[in-house]
Every structure is written in C-alpha cells, then in structure tokens.
Design a protein around this motif. Sequence first.
Motif, PDB file in Angstrom:
ATOM      1  N   GLU A  39      -4.358  -3.885  -7.829  1.00  0.00           N
ATOM      2  CA  GLU A  39      -3.635  -3.614  -6.585  1.00  0.00           C
ATOM      3  C   GLU A  39      -2.151  -3.437  -6.869  1.00  0.00           C
ATOM      4  OE1 GLU A  39      -5.807  -5.669  -2.915  1.00  0.00           O
ATOM      5  OE2 GLU A  39      -4.720  -7.085  -4.172  1.00  0.00           O
ATOM      6  N   GLN A  40      -1.523  -2.586  -6.059  1.00  0.00           N
ATOM      7  CA  GLN A  40      -0.075  -2.402  -6.161  1.00  0.00           C
ATOM      8  C   GLN A  40       0.609  -3.641  -5.587  1.00  0.00           C
ATOM      9  OE1 GLN A  40       1.286   2.027  -5.488  1.00  0.00           O
ATOM     10  NE2 GLN A  40       0.140   1.317  -3.711  1.00  0.00           N
TER      11      GLN A  40
ATOM     12  N   ASP B 192       0.852  -1.185   0.000  1.00  0.00           N
ATOM     13  CA  ASP B 192       0.000   0.000   0.000  1.00  0.00           C
ATOM     14  C   ASP B 192       0.892   1.241   0.000  1.00  0.00           C
ATOM     15  OD1 ASP B 192       0.868   0.404   2.662  1.00  0.00           O
ATOM     16  OD2 ASP B 192      -0.981  -0.394   3.518  1.00  0.00           O
ATOM     17  N   ASP B 193       0.278   2.387  -0.012  1.00  0.00           N
ATOM     18  CA  ASP B 193       1.038   3.637  -0.066  1.00  0.00           C
ATOM     19  C   ASP B 193       1.959   3.808   1.146  1.00  0.00           C
ATOM     20  OD1 ASP B 193      -0.080   4.245  -2.516  1.00  0.00           O
ATOM     21  OD2 ASP B 193      -1.654   5.509  -1.658  1.00  0.00           O
ATOM     22  N   ASN B 194       1.513   3.353   2.313  1.00  0.00           N
ATOM     23  CA  ASN B 194       2.367   3.436   3.509  1.00  0.00           C
ATOM     24  C   ASN B 194       3.618   2.572   3.354  1.00  0.00           C
ATOM     25  OD1 ASN B 194       0.632   5.189   4.884  1.00  0.00           O
ATOM     26  ND2 ASN B 194      -0.565   3.480   5.700  1.00  0.00           N
ATOM     27  N   ASP B 195       3.440   1.363   2.787  1.00  0.00           N
ATOM     28  CA  ASP B 195       4.591   0.482   2.545  1.00  0.00           C
ATOM     29  C   ASP B 195       5.569   1.143   1.583  1.00  0.00           C
ATOM     30  OD1 ASP B 195       3.520  -1.639   4.109  1.00  0.00           O
ATOM     31  OD2 ASP B 195       2.418  -2.420   2.369  1.00  0.00           O
ATOM     32  N   VAL B 196       5.034   1.690   0.501  1.00  0.00           N
ATOM     33  CA  VAL B 196       5.869   2.345  -0.511  1.00  0.00           C
ATOM     34  C   VAL B 196       6.650   3.495   0.127  1.00  0.00           C
ATOM     35  CG1 VAL B 196       5.830   3.733  -2.625  1.00  0.00           C
ATOM     36  CG2 VAL B 196       4.463   1.632  -2.484  1.00  0.00           C
ATOM     37  N   ALA B 197       5.971   4.327   0.904  1.00  0.00           N
ATOM     38  CA  ALA B 197       6.636   5.477   1.533  1.00  0.00           C
ATOM     39  C   ALA B 197       7.730   5.017   2.502  1.00  0.00           C
ATOM     40  CB  ALA B 197       5.611   6.339   2.260  1.00  0.00           C
TER      41      ALA B 197
ATOM     42  N   THR C  79       8.203   3.153  -6.634  1.00  0.00           N
ATOM     43  CA  THR C  79       7.115   2.567  -7.414  1.00  0.00           C
ATOM     44  C   THR C  79       7.587   2.196  -8.811  1.00  0.00           C
ATOM     45  OG1 THR C  79       5.462   3.772  -6.140  1.00  0.00           O
ATOM     46  CG2 THR C  79       4.785   2.985  -8.313  1.00  0.00           C
TER      47      THR C  79
ATOM     48  N   PRO D  85       9.052   8.047  -3.187  1.00  0.00           N
ATOM     49  CA  PRO D  85       8.032   7.015  -3.408  1.00  0.00           C
ATOM     50  C   PRO D  85       7.792   6.760  -4.901  1.00  0.00           C
ATOM     51  CG  PRO D  85       7.347   8.421  -1.619  1.00  0.00           C
ATOM     52  CD  PRO D  85       8.580   9.057  -2.220  1.00  0.00           C
TER      53      PRO D  85
END
Length: 168
Positions: free
Chosen positions: A93-94, A64-69, A83, A79
């Motif tokens: 889904e990412q 998710d975006d938190n994982d990516v950040a 990505t 980020p």
Amino acid sequence: MALERRAEELSDQSFRFREWIKFHCDLESDELDVVVRETTDEVWRHIDCQACGRCCRLDVVTVDDNDVARLARRLDITPAEFTQRHVKMVMGEQSMVTGPCPFLKGNSCSVYEDRPTACSDFPFLHSPGFRHRMLVLIDFSSLCPVVLNTIEVLKLKLGWKRGRGRKP
C-alpha cells in the motif's frame, strides 16, 4: 508519555472489555456503533486534536491516488513529484513516509483541509464495525486520547464491570 503509560495500565482491562463486547454485549452491532459514535462525540468535545498531534508524529498514514492528487495540487507539484518526495510502499500500500508527518508544523497540520482520507477518518471511531475493530482500537489507545477516553467512557456507559469479562 502519560497517555502511553495509562493505556498500558488499562490494557488487560481493555482486552477483557473487548471480549465482553464481542461475546456478551446485548446490543446489535449497528446499535453499538451508534453508542460509540455518540460517546466519541462527547469525548471529542473535550480534546483538541490539533493541540495534540500525536498521531501525526507516530502513525504511518496510508494514502490513495485521490489523496496524492489532492495534496500535489495543494503543494503545486505533480502527483509523481509528490509520490517521489512523500510516499513509499508499505506491505503493498502507498503510505506517507514514516512519521513525523512532513506536514506537521508544531501540533498543527499545514494541509489540514486537504489531508489524506486516513487522517480525516482517524481514529475510525465513527466507522461501522466497532465490535470487530477493537484490537486495533485498543492499540490506538496509546496513541490517541480520544480512543483511550472513548473506551473508558464506554465501559461505564454500557455497564461493564471492570473485574469481570461478563456483565452480571
């Protein structure tokens, strides 16, 4: 390979156990989840995930975006750069690019403290709803020795009889 072979040998039995859990096990779902968590913890004491690393070689990890950040910060990149290098869309889904995970070094995770939530939660045996997630867990049994062994210990602990779908 031995794990995959053993999971395949136990597959029919595990599907019958699933049927018993869904329709005949007397435990309420929350009680069953407690037994599963306790059993998982017992099994985990004998298995070193970092010595195995099978899930890191074979599984596709949703991020998710938190994982990516968090991972981007760990790698000192943006980020967007993270990505571009490591993420693709899979069924909307990412996900990390297909295994092996780019952060796997030997059998160890080089970003362990910052790994994706899906990695830290895997194999999801501490999550609620075991009774309704057994199909995916049976599938994971060829990937993860914790899952395979937990299911086998549960069969004994819950008094399931191997030859039948029902407890006598």
